[in-house]
Enzyme design. Structure first.
Site, PDB file in Angstrom:
ATOM      1  N   LYS A 124      -0.211  -3.579 -10.175  1.00 20.21           N
ATOM      2  CA  LYS A 124       1.124  -3.895  -9.709  1.00 20.21           C
ATOM      3  C   LYS A 124       1.114  -5.402  -9.532  1.00 20.21           C
ATOM      4  O   LYS A 124       0.064  -5.997  -9.304  1.00 20.21           O
ATOM      5  CB  LYS A 124       1.396  -3.226  -8.365  1.00 20.21           C
ATOM      6  CG  LYS A 124       1.521  -1.725  -8.459  1.00 20.21           C
ATOM      7  CD  LYS A 124       2.077  -1.229  -7.156  1.00 20.21           C
ATOM      8  CE  LYS A 124       1.919   0.258  -7.014  1.00 20.21           C
ATOM      9  NZ  LYS A 124       2.265   0.684  -5.663  1.00 20.21           N
ATOM     10  N   HIS A 127       3.113  -9.805  -5.336  1.00 24.87           N
ATOM     11  CA  HIS A 127       4.441 -10.324  -5.012  1.00 24.87           C
ATOM     12  C   HIS A 127       4.434 -11.111  -3.702  1.00 24.87           C
ATOM     13  O   HIS A 127       3.390 -11.268  -3.076  1.00 24.87           O
ATOM     14  CB  HIS A 127       5.462  -9.192  -4.994  1.00 24.87           C
ATOM     15  CG  HIS A 127       5.149  -8.117  -4.000  1.00 24.87           C
ATOM     16  ND1 HIS A 127       5.078  -8.367  -2.659  1.00 24.87           N
ATOM     17  CD2 HIS A 127       4.870  -6.807  -4.163  1.00 24.87           C
ATOM     18  CE1 HIS A 127       4.780  -7.251  -2.032  1.00 24.87           C
ATOM     19  NE2 HIS A 127       4.638  -6.291  -2.918  1.00 24.87           N
ATOM     20  N   HIS A 130       2.614  -9.903  -0.605  1.00 18.01           N
ATOM     21  CA  HIS A 130       1.168 -10.153  -0.560  1.00 18.01           C
ATOM     22  C   HIS A 130       0.872 -11.622  -0.294  1.00 18.01           C
ATOM     23  O   HIS A 130      -0.172 -11.966   0.240  1.00 18.01           O
ATOM     24  CB  HIS A 130       0.500  -9.708  -1.861  1.00 18.01           C
ATOM     25  CG  HIS A 130       0.491  -8.228  -2.029  1.00 18.01           C
ATOM     26  ND1 HIS A 130       1.098  -7.601  -3.084  1.00 18.01           N
ATOM     27  CD2 HIS A 130      -0.020  -7.248  -1.249  1.00 18.01           C
ATOM     28  CE1 HIS A 130       0.945  -6.288  -2.948  1.00 18.01           C
ATOM     29  NE2 HIS A 130       0.282  -6.055  -1.847  1.00 18.01           N
TER      30      HIS A 130
HETATM   31  N1  ARG Z   1      -3.081  -2.506  -0.556  1.00 18.71           N
HETATM   32  C1  ARG Z   1      -2.292  -2.442   0.640  1.00 18.71           C
HETATM   33  C2  ARG Z   1      -0.861  -2.880   0.332  1.00 18.71           C
HETATM   34  O1  ARG Z   1      -0.598  -3.527  -0.641  1.00 18.71           O
HETATM   35  C3  ARG Z   1      -2.839  -3.283   1.763  1.00 18.71           C
HETATM   36  C4  ARG Z   1      -4.229  -2.954   2.237  1.00 18.71           C
HETATM   37  C5  ARG Z   1      -4.524  -3.490   3.599  1.00 18.71           C
HETATM   38  N2  ARG Z   1      -5.867  -3.247   4.026  1.00 18.71           N
HETATM   39  C6  ARG Z   1      -6.321  -2.088   4.481  1.00 18.71           C
HETATM   40  N3  ARG Z   1      -7.587  -2.003   4.811  1.00 18.71           N
HETATM   41  N4  ARG Z   1      -5.555  -1.044   4.586  1.00 18.71           N
HETATM   42  O2  ARG Z   1       0.028  -2.585   1.096  1.00 18.71           O
END
Ligand code: ARG
Length: 570
Positions: A124, A127, A130
């Site tokens: 993905k 964006h 992030h």
């Molecule tokens: N990949 C997730 C997202 O884009 C965030 C992950 C954050 N870290 C975790 N350990 N859950 O929303």
């Protein structure tokens, strides 16, 4: 001087330890309220008296002290008026002695702190949501590191889950090897969006996707090869963004890393009698919130299962003092739930898990009558971070061409300033607030922006360059010459550097550093406006320059803590 004051207060208020007193002491910016102020609210409960009375009593007990010229009680505050010359001297001597190292403890001696941030999802696009996690996390990393912790940055990549099943199906139906190789994430995004459009018409697609994901979970080679390939392509693009932002990770162990580590954790939950089976799914029931889902009916694991497993793994591997997660506010419940599961498992260190949530970002529409754009990956309505950053650099370059076309190394400066503008804008407000990004606001050189702070720093550098002084000799500085109102305000501001770092760390709030940066920049600009620096009077020039020197280092380090570069010319 503050330390001395802490000592004195500590002697008179034995119930508060030195650290607490140190944290409580404020530096009022308005000098009519003294140079240091001590609020007595905290003592009221314990002493069962009004804080106003307590303030009076303490002030009387302290009486007169050598470096304090006057003590005054105003409501619940004791205001201390110090000897200005001594104040300036005590504040800036250590700054001159330690130079760029002042306030930045790189000893890594206080234990490990994990910062889990950025963590985009593979295949993905990266964006601007992030982006916030990335810049906030990176800043927290630098803030805690400056306090002497050994920080470990972990990118918990979203590299596992049903979306890969969708992507494989989409790839097979709508794309080709060449297209993906050529266009990278753009192509993956295009087919991901297409999948969702098509799935609305053809209901079998979703099932095909689930089947592919199951294949992945069962170790099917073809499916895993595709998954690996998508991951590589994504990582390459993320790398590009991280390089631009000057962000590094110690670990890229994402969700997939925990695939083979979840079974023992699920067993542990069962052994500890925490699992309840509901409708075939395994859940942990929680008080005052929905249950935490551990496995679905088909046995597949979830985001929370991986987070619980990852936390245990991290505790074992790094024995962290704190493990900090930087994500959007929408994930609040998720973290609350699984932190509670860790607590129920009997791990005391659940207290050291910290979720740092931030608000949403939208981008002001070019046409101001239209609403700001939100971000939704599935619809393809995303602003790619890469585009955003490149646009910022481009726009900055145009400003440079217009204002200072002869600047050396324009490209580097445009990069530092353009990116600095975006980073700063992301952290200027309390991070929980939603923000609407606006180009004109972020790139404004006079507003409360990154470029404004950078420009102030460059201006200070330019004064120092003209002076040709390599090193400042403390014994040659006449501190009495920098006790005018503007100088004192500046000295106070730079003197707040360490407490700003502490405060930002205690509250997990980089915006405290961003605000601080603006305060210092404003105090410097006032000082610069009120006082000619390169004057004929050598003593005066030397004293003022020494203050410019200290301010330059503080501004540079403040920008560093935010993850922003500090060009010396702009
Ligand atoms: N990949 C997730 C997202 O884009 C965030 C992950 C954050 N870290 C975790 N350990 N859950 O929303």
């Amino acid at each position: 001087m503050k330390n001395k004051l802490v000592e004195i207060l500590n002697k008179n208020i034995p119930s508060l330890d030195k650290q607490t007193i140190d944290d409580l002491i404020e530096v009022p910016l308005n000098s009519s309220m003294g140079d240091y102020a001590f609020p007595c609210f905290k003592l009221a409960k314990e002493l069962k008296k009004s804080p106003v009375v307590i303030a009076k009593e303490i002030a009387e007990k302290i009486g007169t002290v050598d470096f304090i010229e006057k003590t005054e009680c105003v409501n619940a505050y004791i205001n201390f008026f110090v000897n200005k010359e001594q104040f300036v001297k005590q504040t800036i001597v250590p700054m001159i002695q330690q130079g760029e190292k002042y306030g930045i403890d790189k000893s890594k001696s206080k234990g490990n702190i994990i910062i889990d941030f950025s963590s985009p999802n593979i295949a993905k696009p990266f964006h601007i949501g992030h982006l916030r996690s990335t810049v906030i996390g990176n800043s927290l990393y630098r803030i805690f590191e400056a306090l002497g912790y050994n920080c470990i940055s972990i990118n918990h990549l979203g590299d596992w889950g049903t979306q890969f099943g969708k992507l494989i199906v989409a790839y097979k139906n709508y794309s080709s090897k060449e297209a993906v190789e050529q266009k990278g994430i753009q192509e993956l995004l295009r087919i991901y969006v297409m999948f969702h459009e098509e799935a609305e018409k053809d209901s079998t697609l979703e099932q095909q996707a689930r089947d592919y994901f199951t294949k992945m979970e069962q170790g099917d080679e073809e499916a895993l090869e595709l998954w690996k390939w998508f991951k590589q392509i994504s990582l390459k693009e993320f790398e590009y963004v991280y390089n631009l932002l000057d962000v590094e990770f110690d670990s890229f162990n994402g969700e997939a890393f925990y695939n083979d580590k979840m079974a023992p954790v699920i067993k542990e939950l069962e052994d500890k009698n925490l699992i309840k089976v509901s409708d075939g799914a395994k859940i942990v029931e929680l008080e005052n919130m929905p249950p935490c889902l551990i496995t679905k009916r088909d046995g597949s694991t979830l985001y929370a299962t991986r987070d619980i497993t990852a936390a245990k793994y991290r505790k074992q591997t790094y024995d962290f003092k704190k493990c900090i997660y930087v994500t959007a506010l929408q994930q609040n419940l998720h973290f609350k739930q699984w932190f509670e599961v860790i607590k129920k498992m009997g791990y005391e260190w659940y207290k050291d898990l910290v979720h740092v949530p931030f608000g949403m970002v939208s981008i002001e529409a070019e046409d101001k009558s239209k609403p700001a754009q939100a971000i939704a990956t599935r619809k393809g309505n995303v602003i790619l971070l890469q585009d955003l950053l490149n646009q910022a650099i481009q726009k900055t370059k145009e400003i440079i061409e217009e204002k200072n076309p002869n600047l050396e190394d324009k490209d580097t400066v445009a990069m530092q300033v353009g990116i600095g503008a975006i980073i700063f804008d992301d952290m200027y407000n309390t991070i929980i607030k939603d923000i609407e990004f606006s180009w004109s606001k972020a790139l404004n050189f006079d507003g409360e922006t990154g470029p404004y702070v950078q420009y102030t720093h460059a201006r200070a550098c330019s004064v120092l360059r003209k002076s040709n002084i390599e090193e400042y000799d403390i014994s040659l500085i006449d501190f009495d010459l920098i006790t005018d109102e503007a100088s004192i305000t500046l000295v106070k501001q730079i003197g707040n550097f360490k407490s700003a770092i502490n405060d930002a760390a205690n509250k997990y709030e980089p915006s405290i550093i961003a605000r601080y940066a603006v305060n210092v920049a404003q105090a410097f600009n006032k000082f610069y406006h009120d006082n000619a620096i390169l004057v004929d009077d050598q003593k005066l020039k030397y004293a003022r320059l020494s203050l410019v020197y200290c301010t330059t280092n503080i501004l540079k380090n403040t920008l560093y803590l935010l993850g922003i570069g500090a060009p010396i010319k702009m």
